[in-house]
Design a protein around this motif. Sequence first.
Motif, PDB file in Angstrom:
ATOM      1  N   SER A  33       0.783  -1.070  -0.032  1.00  0.00           N
ATOM      2  CA  SER A  33      -0.023   0.049   0.081  1.00  0.00           C
ATOM      3  C   SER A  33       0.768   1.300   0.029  1.00  0.00           C
ATOM      4  N   THR A  34       0.300   2.074  -0.607  1.00  0.00           N
ATOM      5  CA  THR A  34       1.075   3.487  -0.630  1.00  0.00           C
ATOM      6  C   THR A  34       0.561   4.654   0.168  1.00  0.00           C
ATOM      7  N   ARG A  35      -0.427   4.207   1.104  1.00  0.00           N
ATOM      8  CA  ARG A  35      -1.132   4.715   2.345  1.00  0.00           C
ATOM      9  C   ARG A  35      -0.116   4.896   3.262  1.00  0.00           C
ATOM     10  N   THR A  36       0.004   6.110   4.076  1.00  0.00           N
ATOM     11  CA  THR A  36       0.810   6.325   4.987  1.00  0.00           C
ATOM     12  C   THR A  36      -0.128   5.897   6.421  1.00  0.00           C
ATOM     13  N   LEU A  37       0.801   5.630   7.417  1.00  0.00           N
ATOM     14  CA  LEU A  37       0.059   5.423   8.718  1.00  0.00           C
ATOM     15  C   LEU A  37      -0.662   6.225   9.156  1.00  0.00           C
ATOM     16  N   ARG A  92     -10.816   9.932  25.239  1.00  0.00           N
ATOM     17  CA  ARG A  92      -9.510  10.755  25.489  1.00  0.00           C
ATOM     18  C   ARG A  92      -8.301   9.957  25.596  1.00  0.00           C
ATOM     19  N   LYS A  93      -8.383   8.612  26.171  1.00  0.00           N
ATOM     20  CA  LYS A  93      -7.201   8.095  26.377  1.00  0.00           C
ATOM     21  C   LYS A  93      -6.681   7.415  25.092  1.00  0.00           C
ATOM     22  N   TYR A  94      -7.656   6.854  24.262  1.00  0.00           N
ATOM     23  CA  TYR A  94      -6.961   6.024  22.957  1.00  0.00           C
ATOM     24  C   TYR A  94      -6.638   7.488  22.189  1.00  0.00           C
ATOM     25  N   GLU A  95      -7.375   8.509  22.056  1.00  0.00           N
ATOM     26  CA  GLU A  95      -7.017   9.753  21.104  1.00  0.00           C
ATOM     27  C   GLU A  95      -5.657  10.062  21.216  1.00  0.00           C
ATOM     28  N   SER A  96      -5.348  10.262  22.585  1.00  0.00           N
ATOM     29  CA  SER A  96      -4.103  10.894  22.861  1.00  0.00           C
ATOM     30  C   SER A  96      -2.989  10.052  22.442  1.00  0.00           C
ATOM     31  N   ALA A  97      -3.122   8.775  22.777  1.00  0.00           N
ATOM     32  CA  ALA A  97      -2.081   7.700  22.290  1.00  0.00           C
ATOM     33  C   ALA A  97      -2.213   7.440  21.006  1.00  0.00           C
ATOM     34  N   VAL A  98      -3.326   7.513  20.125  1.00  0.00           N
ATOM     35  CA  VAL A  98      -3.073   7.547  18.702  1.00  0.00           C
ATOM     36  C   VAL A  98      -2.148   8.749  17.955  1.00  0.00           C
ATOM     37  N   LYS A  99      -2.866   9.893  18.703  1.00  0.00           N
ATOM     38  CA  LYS A  99      -1.901  10.858  18.188  1.00  0.00           C
ATOM     39  C   LYS A  99      -0.592  10.977  18.177  1.00  0.00           C
ATOM     40  N   LEU A 100      -0.209  10.459  19.366  1.00  0.00           N
ATOM     41  CA  LEU A 100       1.513  10.392  19.754  1.00  0.00           C
ATOM     42  C   LEU A 100       1.999   9.435  18.658  1.00  0.00           C
ATOM     43  N   ILE A 101       1.312   8.359  18.335  1.00  0.00           N
ATOM     44  CA  ILE A 101       1.726   7.312  17.212  1.00  0.00           C
ATOM     45  C   ILE A 101       1.819   8.004  15.904  1.00  0.00           C
ATOM     46  N   GLY A 102       0.635   8.828  15.843  1.00  0.00           N
ATOM     47  CA  GLY A 102       0.672   9.474  14.331  1.00  0.00           C
ATOM     48  C   GLY A 102       1.651  10.460  14.110  1.00  0.00           C
ATOM     49  N   ASP A 103       2.011  11.191  15.265  1.00  0.00           N
ATOM     50  CA  ASP A 103       3.165  12.454  15.223  1.00  0.00           C
ATOM     51  C   ASP A 103       4.469  11.339  14.969  1.00  0.00           C
ATOM     52  N   ARG A 104       4.584  10.469  15.335  1.00  0.00           N
ATOM     53  CA  ARG A 104       6.075   9.918  15.429  1.00  0.00           C
ATOM     54  C   ARG A 104       6.317   8.950  14.241  1.00  0.00           C
ATOM     55  N   LEU A 105       5.108   8.326  13.856  1.00  0.00           N
ATOM     56  CA  LEU A 105       5.223   7.255  12.867  1.00  0.00           C
ATOM     57  C   LEU A 105       4.479   7.518  11.710  1.00  0.00           C
ATOM     58  N   GLY A 106       3.500   8.549  11.841  1.00  0.00           N
ATOM     59  CA  GLY A 106       2.587   8.636  10.795  1.00  0.00           C
ATOM     60  C   GLY A 106       3.060   9.140   9.318  1.00  0.00           C
ATOM     61  N   HIS A 107       4.096   9.584   9.231  1.00  0.00           N
ATOM     62  CA  HIS A 107       4.795   9.951   7.898  1.00  0.00           C
ATOM     63  C   HIS A 107       5.045   8.967   7.176  1.00  0.00           C
ATOM     64  N   ALA A 111      -4.957  -2.902   9.467  1.00  0.00           N
ATOM     65  CA  ALA A 111      -4.458  -2.817   8.147  1.00  0.00           C
ATOM     66  C   ALA A 111      -4.202  -4.087   7.493  1.00  0.00           C
ATOM     67  N   VAL A 112      -3.740  -5.173   8.257  1.00  0.00           N
ATOM     68  CA  VAL A 112      -3.842  -6.437   7.721  1.00  0.00           C
ATOM     69  C   VAL A 112      -5.096  -6.894   7.300  1.00  0.00           C
ATOM     70  N   ASP A 113      -6.199  -6.850   8.151  1.00  0.00           N
ATOM     71  CA  ASP A 113      -7.630  -7.342   7.850  1.00  0.00           C
ATOM     72  C   ASP A 113      -8.085  -6.558   6.599  1.00  0.00           C
ATOM     73  N   CYS A 114      -7.651  -5.327   6.244  1.00  0.00           N
ATOM     74  CA  CYS A 114      -8.006  -4.705   5.267  1.00  0.00           C
ATOM     75  C   CYS A 114      -7.247  -4.959   3.878  1.00  0.00           C
ATOM     76  N   GLY A 115      -6.410  -5.919   3.876  1.00  0.00           N
ATOM     77  CA  GLY A 115      -5.628  -6.158   2.585  1.00  0.00           C
ATOM     78  C   GLY A 115      -4.396  -5.237   2.459  1.00  0.00           C
ATOM     79  N   LEU A 116      -4.225  -4.353   3.403  1.00  0.00           N
ATOM     80  CA  LEU A 116      -3.101  -3.181   3.184  1.00  0.00           C
ATOM     81  C   LEU A 116      -1.690  -3.775   3.410  1.00  0.00           C
ATOM     82  N   LEU A 117      -1.834  -4.699   4.235  1.00  0.00           N
ATOM     83  CA  LEU A 117      -0.410  -5.435   4.723  1.00  0.00           C
ATOM     84  C   LEU A 117      -0.594  -6.768   4.756  1.00  0.00           C
ATOM     85  N   ARG A 118       0.485  -7.391   4.343  1.00  0.00           N
ATOM     86  CA  ARG A 118       0.531  -8.850   4.399  1.00  0.00           C
ATOM     87  C   ARG A 118       0.673  -9.440   5.881  1.00  0.00           C
TER      88      ARG A 118
END
Length: 351
Positions: A54-58, A79-94, A142-149
Amino acid sequence: MSVRKRGDRWWYDFTIDGVRYRKPIPEARTKRKAEKVEDEVKVSIYNGTYGQPSTRTLAEFIEEVFKPWARTNYRSAPRKYESAVKLIGDRLGHIKLSDLAPLTIERWKRERLAEPTRRGKGRTPQAVNRELTLLSRILRMAVDCGLLRENPVRAVKWFKGGESRMRYMTDEEEELVLAWLDLHRPQSANAVRVALGTGMRRGEILALHWSDLDFARRIIQIKTSKTGKPRVVPMNKAVEDAFSSQRQLCAGADRVFTVCAEHVTASFRKASRQCNLADVRFHDTRHRAATRMGAAGTDAFTIAELLGHSSIKQTRTYTHALDSAKRRAVESLERLAAVTNLSQRWLAGAK
Protein backbone atom coordinates in the motif's frame (compact mmCIF):
# COMPACT_ATOMS: atom_id res chain seq x y z
CA MET A 1 -21.90 -14.89 -2.02
CA SER A 2 -21.53 -11.19 -1.25
CA VAL A 3 -20.96 -9.21 1.95
CA ARG A 4 -22.33 -10.68 5.15
CA LYS A 5 -22.19 -9.91 8.84
CA ARG A 6 -20.63 -12.21 11.41
CA GLY A 7 -20.93 -10.99 14.98
CA ASP A 8 -20.22 -7.27 14.90
CA ARG A 9 -18.12 -7.34 11.70
CA TRP A 10 -18.91 -7.26 8.00
CA TRP A 11 -17.02 -9.62 5.69
CA TYR A 12 -16.60 -9.85 1.93
CA ASP A 13 -16.64 -13.38 0.56
CA PHE A 14 -16.62 -14.03 -3.19
CA THR A 15 -14.89 -16.13 -5.84
CA ILE A 16 -13.21 -14.96 -9.06
CA ASP A 17 -11.73 -17.45 -11.55
CA GLY A 18 -11.89 -20.22 -8.98
CA VAL A 19 -10.04 -18.19 -6.31
CA ARG A 20 -11.90 -17.37 -3.11
CA TYR A 21 -11.41 -13.93 -1.52
CA ARG A 22 -12.63 -13.69 2.07
CA LYS A 23 -11.68 -11.09 4.68
CA PRO A 24 -13.25 -8.96 7.41
CA ILE A 25 -14.01 -5.27 6.78
CA PRO A 26 -13.33 -3.71 10.21
CA GLU A 27 -13.92 -0.14 9.02
CA ALA A 28 -17.44 -0.91 7.72
CA ARG A 29 -20.29 -0.10 10.09
CA THR A 30 -23.10 -0.56 7.53
CA LYS A 31 -23.87 -2.95 4.70
CA ARG A 32 -23.59 -0.13 2.18
CA LYS A 33 -20.05 0.68 3.33
CA ALA A 34 -19.13 -3.02 3.24
CA GLU A 35 -20.41 -3.32 -0.33
CA LYS A 36 -18.36 -0.29 -1.33
CA VAL A 37 -15.20 -1.87 0.09
CA GLU A 38 -16.05 -5.13 -1.70
CA ASP A 39 -16.33 -3.28 -5.01
CA GLU A 40 -12.94 -1.64 -4.42
CA VAL A 41 -11.38 -5.03 -3.69
CA LYS A 42 -12.83 -6.50 -6.88
CA VAL A 43 -11.48 -3.59 -8.93
CA SER A 44 -8.01 -4.10 -7.42
CA ILE A 45 -8.18 -7.80 -8.32
CA TYR A 46 -9.10 -7.05 -11.96
CA ASN A 47 -6.35 -4.40 -12.12
CA GLY A 48 -3.79 -6.79 -10.66
CA THR A 49 -3.04 -4.59 -7.66
CA TYR A 50 -4.70 -6.75 -5.00
CA GLY A 51 -2.25 -7.64 -2.23
CA GLN A 52 0.37 -5.21 -3.52
CA PRO A 53 2.15 -2.96 -1.01
CA SER A 54 0.00 0.00 0.00
CA THR A 55 1.09 3.56 -0.72
CA ARG A 56 -1.08 4.84 2.16
CA THR A 57 0.77 6.29 5.15
CA LEU A 58 0.10 5.25 8.72
CA ALA A 59 -1.39 8.67 9.49
CA GLU A 60 -3.80 8.39 6.54
CA PHE A 61 -4.89 4.93 7.63
CA ILE A 62 -5.44 6.11 11.21
CA GLU A 63 -7.60 9.05 10.08
CA GLU A 64 -9.59 7.23 7.39
CA VAL A 65 -10.07 3.81 8.96
CA PHE A 66 -8.93 3.37 12.55
CA LYS A 67 -10.37 6.50 14.15
CA PRO A 68 -13.92 5.99 12.81
CA TRP A 69 -13.78 2.41 14.07
CA ALA A 70 -12.35 3.43 17.46
CA ARG A 71 -15.00 6.10 18.06
CA THR A 72 -17.60 3.35 17.93
CA ASN A 73 -15.71 0.61 19.77
CA TYR A 74 -13.71 2.59 22.38
CA ARG A 75 -16.64 4.43 23.92
CA SER A 76 -15.47 4.00 27.52
CA ALA A 77 -12.31 6.15 27.32
CA PRO A 78 -12.08 8.14 24.06
CA ARG A 79 -9.57 10.68 25.34
CA LYS A 80 -7.19 7.94 26.42
CA TYR A 81 -6.99 6.23 23.04
CA GLU A 82 -7.09 9.52 21.11
CA SER A 83 -4.01 10.88 22.88
CA ALA A 84 -2.12 7.64 22.34
CA VAL A 85 -3.14 7.46 18.67
CA LYS A 86 -2.07 11.08 18.16
CA LEU A 87 1.34 10.33 19.65
CA ILE A 88 1.80 7.34 17.36
CA GLY A 89 0.67 9.38 14.37
CA ASP A 90 3.04 12.24 15.20
CA ARG A 91 6.06 9.93 15.44
CA LEU A 92 5.36 7.28 12.81
CA GLY A 93 2.49 8.73 10.77
CA HIS A 94 4.65 9.92 7.85
CA ILE A 95 5.83 6.37 7.11
CA LYS A 96 4.02 4.29 4.49
CA LEU A 97 2.30 1.20 5.83
CA SER A 98 4.43 -0.97 3.54
CA ASP A 99 7.63 0.62 4.93
CA LEU A 100 6.85 -0.02 8.60
CA ALA A 101 9.52 -2.61 9.41
CA PRO A 102 10.12 -4.29 12.79
CA LEU A 103 13.47 -2.47 13.06
CA THR A 104 11.71 0.91 12.72
CA ILE A 105 9.23 0.02 15.46
CA GLU A 106 12.02 -1.37 17.67
CA ARG A 107 13.91 1.94 17.39
CA TRP A 108 10.73 3.90 18.20
CA LYS A 109 10.08 1.64 21.21
CA ARG A 110 13.50 2.34 22.71
CA GLU A 111 13.27 6.07 22.02
CA ARG A 112 9.91 6.21 23.82
CA LEU A 113 11.36 4.49 26.88
CA ALA A 114 14.17 7.06 27.03
CA GLU A 115 11.76 10.02 26.88
CA PRO A 116 10.65 11.52 30.21
CA THR A 117 6.95 11.97 30.94
CA ARG A 118 5.24 15.37 31.00
CA ARG A 119 5.98 15.52 34.74
CA GLY A 120 9.69 14.92 34.13
CA LYS A 121 9.66 11.38 35.51
CA GLY A 122 11.09 8.29 33.85
CA ARG A 123 8.79 6.43 31.49
CA THR A 124 7.95 2.88 32.55
CA PRO A 125 8.30 -0.18 30.30
CA GLN A 126 4.60 -0.94 30.91
CA ALA A 127 3.62 2.45 29.47
CA VAL A 128 5.59 1.80 26.28
CA ASN A 129 4.12 -1.71 26.06
CA ARG A 130 0.59 -0.22 26.12
CA GLU A 131 1.51 2.02 23.17
CA LEU A 132 2.94 -1.00 21.34
CA THR A 133 -0.32 -2.85 21.94
CA LEU A 134 -2.31 -0.01 20.39
CA LEU A 135 0.05 0.22 17.39
CA SER A 136 -0.30 -3.52 16.93
CA ARG A 137 -4.10 -3.18 16.98
CA ILE A 138 -3.94 -0.50 14.27
CA LEU A 139 -1.64 -2.51 12.02
CA ARG A 140 -3.65 -5.69 12.55
CA MET A 141 -6.61 -3.81 11.16
CA ALA A 142 -4.47 -2.81 8.16
CA VAL A 143 -3.77 -6.52 7.61
CA ASP A 144 -7.51 -7.25 7.79
CA CYS A 145 -8.08 -4.58 5.14
CA GLY A 146 -5.58 -6.20 2.79
CA LEU A 147 -3.15 -3.25 3.03
CA LEU A 148 -0.42 -5.26 4.77
CA ARG A 149 0.60 -8.88 4.39
CA GLU A 150 1.60 -9.21 8.05
CA ASN A 151 1.76 -7.16 11.23
CA PRO A 152 5.37 -5.94 11.77
CA VAL A 153 4.78 -5.44 15.52
CA ARG A 154 4.60 -9.21 15.94
CA ALA A 155 8.37 -9.37 15.38
CA VAL A 156 9.04 -6.80 18.13
CA LYS A 157 9.56 -7.95 21.72
CA TRP A 158 7.67 -6.23 24.53
CA PHE A 159 9.63 -4.85 27.46
CA LYS A 160 9.77 -6.96 30.57
CA GLY A 161 8.23 -4.61 33.09
CA GLY A 162 8.88 -6.55 36.29
CA GLU A 163 6.21 -7.90 38.61
CA SER A 164 2.56 -7.07 38.14
CA ARG A 165 0.97 -4.54 40.46
CA MET A 166 -0.58 -6.41 43.41
CA ARG A 167 -2.74 -3.74 45.07
CA TYR A 168 -6.23 -4.31 46.38
CA MET A 169 -8.42 -2.25 48.68
CA THR A 170 -8.90 -3.04 52.36
CA ASP A 171 -12.28 -2.94 54.12
CA GLU A 172 -11.46 0.43 55.66
CA GLU A 173 -10.30 1.95 52.35
CA GLU A 174 -13.46 0.72 50.64
CA GLU A 175 -15.68 2.32 53.32
CA LEU A 176 -13.81 5.64 53.20
CA VAL A 177 -13.94 5.96 49.40
CA LEU A 178 -17.63 5.06 49.22
CA ALA A 179 -18.53 7.45 52.03
CA TRP A 180 -16.84 10.38 50.24
CA LEU A 181 -18.33 9.46 46.85
CA ASP A 182 -21.83 9.11 48.33
CA LEU A 183 -21.63 12.73 49.46
CA HIS A 184 -19.94 14.27 46.42
CA ARG A 185 -20.22 11.90 43.40
CA PRO A 186 -23.23 9.58 43.85
CA GLN A 187 -23.12 8.12 40.31
CA SER A 188 -19.45 7.23 40.76
CA ALA A 189 -20.30 5.68 44.14
CA ASN A 190 -22.84 3.42 42.45
CA ALA A 191 -20.34 2.48 39.74
CA VAL A 192 -17.81 1.51 42.43
CA ARG A 193 -20.42 -0.62 44.22
CA VAL A 194 -21.23 -2.45 40.99
CA ALA A 195 -17.51 -3.02 40.37
CA LEU A 196 -16.95 -4.34 43.89
CA GLY A 197 -20.00 -6.59 43.66
CA THR A 198 -19.34 -8.06 40.22
CA GLY A 199 -15.68 -7.58 39.25
CA MET A 200 -16.79 -5.85 36.04
CA ARG A 201 -14.49 -3.47 34.20
CA ARG A 202 -15.16 0.27 34.27
CA GLY A 203 -15.99 0.38 30.56
CA GLU A 204 -18.39 -2.55 30.88
CA ILE A 205 -20.25 -0.84 33.73
CA LEU A 206 -20.57 2.52 31.99
CA ALA A 207 -21.73 0.89 28.74
CA LEU A 208 -24.75 -0.72 30.42
CA HIS A 209 -28.29 0.04 29.29
CA TRP A 210 -31.33 -0.67 31.42
CA SER A 211 -32.30 -3.32 28.88
CA ASP A 212 -29.11 -5.21 29.84
CA LEU A 213 -30.38 -5.73 33.40
CA ASP A 214 -32.78 -8.56 34.21
CA PHE A 215 -33.99 -7.95 37.77
CA ALA A 216 -36.38 -10.92 37.66
CA ARG A 217 -33.50 -13.34 37.02
CA ARG A 218 -31.00 -11.10 38.86
CA ILE A 219 -28.44 -11.07 36.06
CA ILE A 220 -26.43 -8.51 34.06
CA GLN A 221 -25.93 -9.13 30.35
CA ILE A 222 -22.57 -7.69 29.28
CA LYS A 223 -22.67 -7.09 25.53
CA THR A 224 -19.66 -4.76 25.24
CA SER A 225 -16.45 -6.16 26.73
CA LYS A 226 -12.71 -5.85 26.31
CA THR A 227 -12.42 -9.31 24.76
CA GLY A 228 -15.42 -8.76 22.47
CA LYS A 229 -17.24 -11.76 23.95
CA PRO A 230 -20.59 -11.24 25.70
CA ARG A 231 -21.14 -12.80 29.12
CA VAL A 232 -23.65 -12.92 31.96
CA VAL A 233 -22.87 -11.89 35.56
CA PRO A 234 -25.27 -12.49 38.48
CA MET A 235 -26.37 -9.62 40.74
CA ASN A 236 -26.06 -9.68 44.53
CA LYS A 237 -28.11 -7.51 46.89
CA ALA A 238 -25.51 -4.70 47.04
CA VAL A 239 -25.43 -4.45 43.24
CA GLU A 240 -29.23 -4.42 43.03
CA ASP A 241 -29.34 -1.59 45.57
CA ALA A 242 -26.75 0.37 43.56
CA PHE A 243 -28.85 0.04 40.40
CA SER A 244 -31.99 1.09 42.29
CA SER A 245 -30.18 4.21 43.50
CA GLN A 246 -28.94 4.86 39.99
CA ARG A 247 -32.44 4.64 38.55
CA GLN A 248 -33.50 7.49 40.84
CA LEU A 249 -30.47 9.58 39.85
CA CYS A 250 -30.95 9.08 36.09
CA ALA A 251 -34.70 8.68 35.69
CA GLY A 252 -35.72 8.49 32.03
CA ALA A 253 -32.22 7.83 30.65
CA ASP A 254 -31.61 4.86 28.37
CA ARG A 255 -28.16 4.23 29.82
CA VAL A 256 -27.69 3.16 33.43
CA PHE A 257 -24.90 5.70 34.01
CA THR A 258 -24.90 9.12 32.37
CA VAL A 259 -21.31 10.02 33.34
CA CYS A 260 -18.21 9.27 31.26
CA ALA A 261 -15.22 7.13 32.18
CA GLU A 262 -12.99 10.14 32.80
CA HIS A 263 -15.50 11.55 35.32
CA VAL A 264 -15.60 8.27 37.29
CA THR A 265 -11.81 7.94 37.28
CA ALA A 266 -11.30 11.56 38.38
CA SER A 267 -13.91 11.15 41.13
CA PHE A 268 -12.24 8.00 42.42
CA ARG A 269 -8.83 9.68 42.45
CA LYS A 270 -10.16 12.69 44.31
CA ALA A 271 -11.88 10.47 46.86
CA SER A 272 -8.59 8.62 47.41
CA ARG A 273 -6.70 11.88 47.94
CA GLN A 274 -9.32 13.26 50.30
CA CYS A 275 -9.16 10.05 52.34
CA ASN A 276 -5.32 10.03 52.31
CA LEU A 277 -5.12 6.68 50.51
CA ALA A 278 -1.94 5.89 48.59
CA ASP A 279 -1.77 4.16 45.22
CA VAL A 280 -5.47 3.23 44.90
CA ARG A 281 -7.11 3.08 41.47
CA PHE A 282 -10.60 2.30 40.20
CA HIS A 283 -9.32 -0.93 38.64
CA ASP A 284 -8.38 -2.11 42.14
CA THR A 285 -12.09 -2.65 42.76
CA ARG A 286 -11.92 -5.47 40.20
CA HIS A 287 -8.88 -6.89 41.95
CA ARG A 288 -10.71 -6.57 45.27
CA ALA A 289 -13.75 -8.49 43.97
CA ALA A 290 -11.61 -11.30 42.53
CA THR A 291 -9.57 -11.59 45.72
CA ARG A 292 -12.74 -11.85 47.80
CA MET A 293 -14.08 -14.61 45.57
CA GLY A 294 -10.78 -16.47 45.79
CA ALA A 295 -10.67 -16.16 49.59
CA ALA A 296 -14.24 -17.54 49.73
CA GLY A 297 -13.07 -20.68 47.94
CA THR A 298 -14.29 -19.91 44.41
CA ASP A 299 -12.30 -21.86 41.82
CA ALA A 300 -10.16 -20.03 39.25
CA PHE A 301 -12.29 -21.18 36.30
CA THR A 302 -15.44 -19.62 37.74
CA ILE A 303 -13.60 -16.40 38.60
CA ALA A 304 -12.15 -16.25 35.07
CA GLU A 305 -15.63 -16.65 33.58
CA LEU A 306 -17.11 -13.93 35.80
CA LEU A 307 -14.25 -11.51 35.08
CA GLY A 308 -14.33 -12.19 31.35
CA HIS A 309 -10.76 -13.45 31.09
CA SER A 310 -9.72 -15.33 27.99
CA SER A 311 -7.32 -17.57 29.96
CA ILE A 312 -6.71 -18.80 33.50
CA LYS A 313 -3.24 -17.23 33.35
CA GLN A 314 -4.83 -13.77 33.53
CA THR A 315 -6.91 -14.78 36.54
CA ARG A 316 -3.84 -15.67 38.58
CA THR A 317 -2.96 -11.99 38.74
CA TYR A 318 -6.18 -11.33 40.63
CA THR A 319 -6.41 -14.47 42.76
CA HIS A 320 -3.09 -14.47 44.59
CA ALA A 321 -3.71 -16.02 47.99
CA LEU A 322 -4.00 -13.86 51.09
CA ASP A 323 -1.45 -14.42 53.88
CA SER A 324 -4.15 -15.99 56.03
CA ALA A 325 -5.12 -18.39 53.24
CA LYS A 326 -1.47 -19.33 52.70
CA ARG A 327 -1.03 -19.98 56.42
CA ARG A 328 -4.11 -22.23 56.53
CA ALA A 329 -2.78 -24.14 53.53
CA VAL A 330 0.61 -24.74 55.16
CA GLU A 331 -0.90 -25.64 58.53
CA SER A 332 -3.05 -28.27 56.80
CA LEU A 333 0.19 -30.12 56.07
CA GLU A 334 0.96 -30.63 59.77
CA ARG A 335 -1.24 -33.74 59.97
CA LEU A 336 0.68 -35.31 57.09
CA ALA A 337 3.94 -34.58 58.91
CA ALA A 338 2.57 -36.17 62.11
CA VAL A 339 1.50 -39.33 60.25
CA THR A 340 4.91 -39.52 58.59
CA ASN A 341 6.69 -39.27 61.95
CA LEU A 342 4.44 -41.97 63.40
CA SER A 343 5.16 -44.36 60.51
CA GLN A 344 8.88 -43.78 61.01
CA ARG A 345 8.62 -44.71 64.73
CA TRP A 346 6.70 -47.87 63.82
CA LEU A 347 9.34 -48.86 61.31
CA ALA A 348 12.08 -48.23 63.85
CA GLY A 349 10.25 -50.43 66.42
CA ALA A 350 9.81 -53.24 63.94
CA LYS A 351 13.54 -53.44 63.42
